[in-house]
Write a protein that holds these residues in place. Structure first.
Motif, short mmCIF file in Angstrom:
data_model
loop_
_atom_site.label_atom_id
_atom_site.label_comp_id
_atom_site.label_asym_id
_atom_site.label_seq_id
_atom_site.Cartn_x
_atom_site.Cartn_y
_atom_site.Cartn_z
N VAL A 1 0.84 -1.21 0.00
CA VAL A 1 0.00 0.00 0.00
C VAL A 1 0.87 1.25 0.00
O VAL A 1 0.60 2.22 -0.72
CB VAL A 1 -0.94 0.01 1.24
CG1 VAL A 1 -1.60 1.38 1.42
CG2 VAL A 1 -2.01 -1.05 1.08
N ALA A 2 1.94 1.25 0.80
CA ALA A 2 2.83 2.41 0.87
C ALA A 2 3.52 2.65 -0.47
O ALA A 2 3.64 3.80 -0.92
CB ALA A 2 3.88 2.19 1.97
N ILE A 3 3.96 1.58 -1.12
CA ILE A 3 4.65 1.72 -2.41
C ILE A 3 3.70 2.28 -3.47
O ILE A 3 4.04 3.21 -4.21
CB ILE A 3 5.23 0.36 -2.87
CG1 ILE A 3 6.37 -0.05 -1.93
CG2 ILE A 3 5.72 0.44 -4.32
CD1 ILE A 3 6.80 -1.49 -2.10
N ILE A 4 2.50 1.72 -3.54
CA ILE A 4 1.51 2.22 -4.51
C ILE A 4 1.18 3.68 -4.21
O ILE A 4 1.08 4.51 -5.11
CB ILE A 4 0.22 1.36 -4.47
CG1 ILE A 4 0.53 -0.07 -4.91
CG2 ILE A 4 -0.87 1.98 -5.36
CD1 ILE A 4 -0.63 -1.03 -4.72
N GLY A 5 1.05 3.99 -2.92
CA GLY A 5 0.70 5.35 -2.52
C GLY A 5 1.76 6.36 -2.92
O GLY A 5 1.44 7.43 -3.47
N ILE A 6 3.03 6.04 -2.70
CA ILE A 6 4.09 7.00 -3.02
C ILE A 6 4.26 7.16 -4.53
O ILE A 6 4.57 8.25 -5.03
CB ILE A 6 5.44 6.59 -2.36
CG1 ILE A 6 6.41 7.77 -2.33
CG2 ILE A 6 6.07 5.42 -3.08
CD1 ILE A 6 5.96 8.91 -1.46
N VAL A 7 4.01 6.08 -5.29
CA VAL A 7 4.07 6.17 -6.75
C VAL A 7 2.98 7.10 -7.26
O VAL A 7 3.24 7.99 -8.10
CB VAL A 7 3.93 4.77 -7.39
CG1 VAL A 7 3.71 4.89 -8.91
CG2 VAL A 7 5.16 3.93 -7.11
N GLY B 1 -1.39 7.56 3.98
CA GLY B 1 -1.92 7.78 5.32
C GLY B 1 -2.26 6.46 5.99
O GLY B 1 -1.95 6.25 7.18
N PHE B 2 -2.87 5.55 5.22
CA PHE B 2 -3.22 4.24 5.77
C PHE B 2 -1.96 3.46 6.16
O PHE B 2 -1.90 2.83 7.22
CB PHE B 2 -4.02 3.45 4.73
CG PHE B 2 -4.37 2.05 5.16
CD1 PHE B 2 -5.41 1.82 6.05
CD2 PHE B 2 -3.65 0.95 4.69
CE1 PHE B 2 -5.73 0.53 6.46
CE2 PHE B 2 -3.96 -0.33 5.09
CZ PHE B 2 -5.00 -0.55 5.98
N ALA B 3 -0.95 3.52 5.30
CA ALA B 3 0.29 2.80 5.57
C ALA B 3 0.97 3.34 6.83
O ALA B 3 1.45 2.57 7.69
CB ALA B 3 1.24 2.91 4.37
N VAL B 4 1.02 4.67 6.96
CA VAL B 4 1.63 5.28 8.15
C VAL B 4 0.86 4.88 9.41
O VAL B 4 1.43 4.57 10.45
CB VAL B 4 1.68 6.82 8.01
CG1 VAL B 4 2.13 7.46 9.32
CG2 VAL B 4 2.63 7.22 6.89
N LEU B 5 -0.48 4.88 9.30
CA LEU B 5 -1.32 4.48 10.42
C LEU B 5 -1.01 3.05 10.85
O LEU B 5 -0.86 2.76 12.04
CB LEU B 5 -2.80 4.61 9.98
CG LEU B 5 -3.90 4.25 10.98
CD1 LEU B 5 -5.13 5.12 10.70
CD2 LEU B 5 -4.32 2.80 10.86
N MET B 6 -0.88 2.14 9.86
CA MET B 6 -0.61 0.74 10.18
C MET B 6 0.80 0.56 10.78
O MET B 6 0.99 -0.23 11.70
CB MET B 6 -0.76 -0.11 8.92
CG MET B 6 -2.18 -0.12 8.35
SD MET B 6 -3.43 -0.72 9.51
CE MET B 6 -3.16 -2.47 9.41
N TYR B 7 1.76 1.30 10.24
CA TYR B 7 3.11 1.24 10.81
C TYR B 7 3.10 1.76 12.25
O TYR B 7 3.83 1.25 13.12
CB TYR B 7 4.09 2.06 9.98
CG TYR B 7 4.61 1.33 8.75
CD1 TYR B 7 5.27 0.11 8.88
CD2 TYR B 7 4.47 1.87 7.48
CE1 TYR B 7 5.76 -0.57 7.76
CE2 TYR B 7 4.95 1.20 6.35
CZ TYR B 7 5.59 -0.02 6.50
OH TYR B 7 6.06 -0.68 5.39
N GLY B 8 2.29 2.79 12.49
CA GLY B 8 2.16 3.31 13.84
C GLY B 8 1.62 2.28 14.80
O GLY B 8 2.11 2.13 15.94
N MET B 9 0.58 1.54 14.36
CA MET B 9 0.01 0.49 15.20
C MET B 9 1.04 -0.61 15.48
O MET B 9 1.16 -1.12 16.59
CB MET B 9 -1.22 -0.12 14.52
CG MET B 9 -2.47 0.74 14.63
SD MET B 9 -2.95 1.09 16.34
CE MET B 9 -3.19 -0.55 16.98
N THR B 10 1.80 -0.98 14.43
CA THR B 10 2.83 -2.01 14.61
C THR B 10 3.89 -1.54 15.61
O THR B 10 4.34 -2.32 16.47
CB THR B 10 3.49 -2.32 13.25
OG1 THR B 10 2.49 -2.72 12.31
CG2 THR B 10 4.53 -3.42 13.40
N ALA B 11 4.27 -0.26 15.50
CA ALA B 11 5.26 0.30 16.43
C ALA B 11 4.73 0.29 17.86
O ALA B 11 5.46 -0.05 18.81
CB ALA B 11 5.62 1.72 16.02
#
Length: 586
Positions: free
Chosen positions: A126-132, A151-161
């Motif tokens: 999702v992050a790769i598609i988003g940045i492209v 935004g979704f990818a950052v949110l998910m990374y935040g939850m993982t962190a």
């Protein structure tokens, strides 16, 4: 759990909040103004309001943001308090959707092909598609979709962190003992409310609770009261947004707090009363992210289900908690005179429009005087009142303008058309005078905040100019309301003197700045003040000339300049000399 874990937890919260904000804002960009339009146009019944509130909140991932929009609509008069209650109830349900989205971050990864479906892999894709999309696409819609995915990818990374940061707590008996203390309903509700008030996001609080649940230390007895408190804390940003709003705007903000508070009280009392006799076996059930999302959703749906039949009662309750003040009641009574059924009877519609315009003009006149008085005695409450009254003036302009445009489509006589045109064209002049009053108030605030003071010479000059502006505003207002053409003829020579005064005062102030008697910053403020006062007098002249043109010839706004030159008779010169002597600068 050491300092690095604490920093990782806080970093995860920061990423989560940032990701949710980015995703929500991008979703609104993709939808354009459609979400706002849907909210205030399609919430005519409580059921529709709940469905729309649920949908919009699920999209933008924030019940607070939805409710803040609703406060704005109610404050501007586009939505009624009754409509707002339904939307707010829907927002309570919609915000629980985020908890289910967050459960995706706890998907177990397998081996082989199954690993491709893991949370980490999906988030990376999702992050790769988003940045492209964000960096390489020129189409605005695609770039916004890229922001949603990022935004979704950052949110998910935040939850993982967050989950990774709290994982060491699985082995900490001290943490388990501390968290178990919040099974006390009062402490649990307070904790949920405080955390959410600080983060200003119910979704973030639920996310943190889900992250903590991976430690195995969160039981139902702990999670339930915290979830009850989360809704109460989420009302803080909404209440802050209502500062400076009118009575109905404040009522709407308090409704959000009231519904969550009632939900917590009702289901808190019922649940713990029944548990005292039955002793539920699941009180010590270990919660996981999915079960927390489920409890949060069920609690919110049940709260709305219980309160829905009492929407009218809630409206009455909130009206008693926050009673109307006299000004708001007058505004409502005035605007209600613009009834659609009168459009079929133009004489009545025009008369009612004039009555509403007179009320608007009076508010404008008083706001000008209020703003100028701030230079003598600045007071924050008086400054706020100028801003509040300007909101009311804007509401009058919007309602009147819309009503009169509809009226122009009716079958009217020439006299009625001229009269409707007079009202329609003078609305903008009164509204612009109100805008300049706010500008003047802001200049007074700037002086006060920066602790700047005009020189004695500047103060004496402004005192003369203020008197001239007060008189021209009074003169144009009373001539318009009373239909006094003789007084209207005196406005333009008065305006000419104010223009001359402003020009002279600018030159005098330049000399003071050159001599070092006034600073450059004061010079800018002084110049802006003169400009606003001069423009107020110009709009007063427009109002008077509109009256004269309506009486003497067909009403045409582009004939203002010609009319001014025609008015320069002996009578005009007499008044010019009179005002010149009255407002002479010593």
């Amino acid at each position: 759990m050491d300092i690095s874990n604490v920093l990782m937890l806080l970093g995860g919260v920061a990423l989560f909040l940032f990701g949710m904000t980015v995703m929500g804002e991008a979703l609104k960009k993709v939808a354009g103004n459609k979400l706002e339009t849907i909210l205030y146009k399609l919430s005519s019944t409580p059921i529709k309001g709940i469905l729309l509130g649920t949908f919009v909140t699920a999209v933008i991932q924030s019940s607070s943001a939805t409710t803040v929009m609703v406060v704005g609509f109610v404050n501007s008069g586009m939505m009624k308090v009754m409509q707002a209650i339904g939307v707010i109830m829907g927002a309570l349900i919609g915000t629980s959707v985020t908890g289910w989205v967050l459960t995706l971050s706890y998907m177990e990864s397998g081996s082989g092909i199954a690993s491709l479906l893991s949370t980490a892999t999906l988030t990376a894709v999702v992050a790769i598609i988003g940045i492209v999309l964000r960096m390489f696409c020129k189409a605005k819609t695609k770039r916004n979709i890229g922001e949603i995915l990022l935004g979704f990818a950052v949110l998910m990374y935040g939850m993982t962190a967050m989950s990774g940061a709290v994982s060491p707590l699985k082995e900490s008996q001290a943490f388990k003992d501390a968290i178990s203390s919040f099974s006390n309903p009062i402490l649990g509700i307070l904790l949920g409310a405080v955390i959410t008030a600080v983060l200003q996001s119910a979704s973030a609080s639920v996310g943190i609770l889900q992250a903590l649940s991976v430690t195995g230390a969160i039981h139902f007895s702990t999670a339930y009261p915290i979830i009850l408190g989360i809704g109460i804390g989420a009302a803080v940003p909404v209440l802050l947004s209502a500062i400076g709003a009118n009575t109905n705007g404040k009522r709407t903000a308090v409704i959000y707090l009231l519904t969550d508070l009632l939900g917590a009280i009702i289901w808190g009392i019922i649940f713990y009363s029944v548990n005292a006799f039955v002793h539920f076996d699941f009180m010590h059930h270990i919660m996981n992210p999915v079960s927390i999302a489920l409890v949060n959703t069920v609690f919110r749906i049940l709260t709305v289900a219980v309160l829905f039949p009492f929407i009218k009662l809630i409206e009455k309750m909130i009206c008693r908690i926050i009673p109307s003040n006299a000004d708001d009641e007058d505004d409502l009574a005035n605007i209600e005179k613009l009834e659609e059924r009168f459009l079929m009877y133009p004489p009545i519609a025009i008369e009612h429009s004039k009555m509403v315009l007179f009320a608007m003009a009076d508010k404008t006149r008083k706001n000008v005087f209020r703003a100028m008085h701030l230079f003598e005695d600045f007071d924050t409450s008086k400054y706020d009142k100028v801003k509040t009254k300007e909101d009311a003036i804007d509401k009058y302009e919007d309602k009147l303008g819309t009503y009169l445009v509809k009226l122009t489509g009716a079958d009217m006589s020439d006299a009625e058309t001229k009269e409707a045109s007079l009202v329609l064209h003078t609305i903008s002049d009164f509204e612009r005078i109100g805008d300049h009053a706010v500008n003047i108030a802001e200049l007074a605030q700037e002086l006060h905040d920066k602790k700047l003071v005009f020189s004695e010479g500047a103060k004496q000059e402004l005192e003369v100019l203020f008197k001239a502006v007060i008189e021209i505003v009074d003169k144009s207002f009373h001539s318009f309301v009373e239909g006094d053409l003789e007084r209207a003829h005196r406005v333009e020579p008065h305006r000419e003197i104010i223009t001359s005064l402003c020009a002279e005062l600018k030159l005098r102030h330049i000399k003071r700045v050159q001599k070092g008697e006034c600073g450059l910053e004061l010079g800018f403020i002084f110049n802006d003040l003169l400009m606003n006062l001069e423009r107020i007098s110009g709009h007063c002249s427009n109002i008077a000339i509109a009256m004269i043109e309506l009486q003497d010839a067909s009403y045409q706004t582009h004939e203002y300049e010609n009319t001014v030159h025609e008015m320069k008779t002996e009578s005009y010169k007499k008044y010019l000399e009179k005002y010149e002597a009255r407002y002479e600068i010593k």
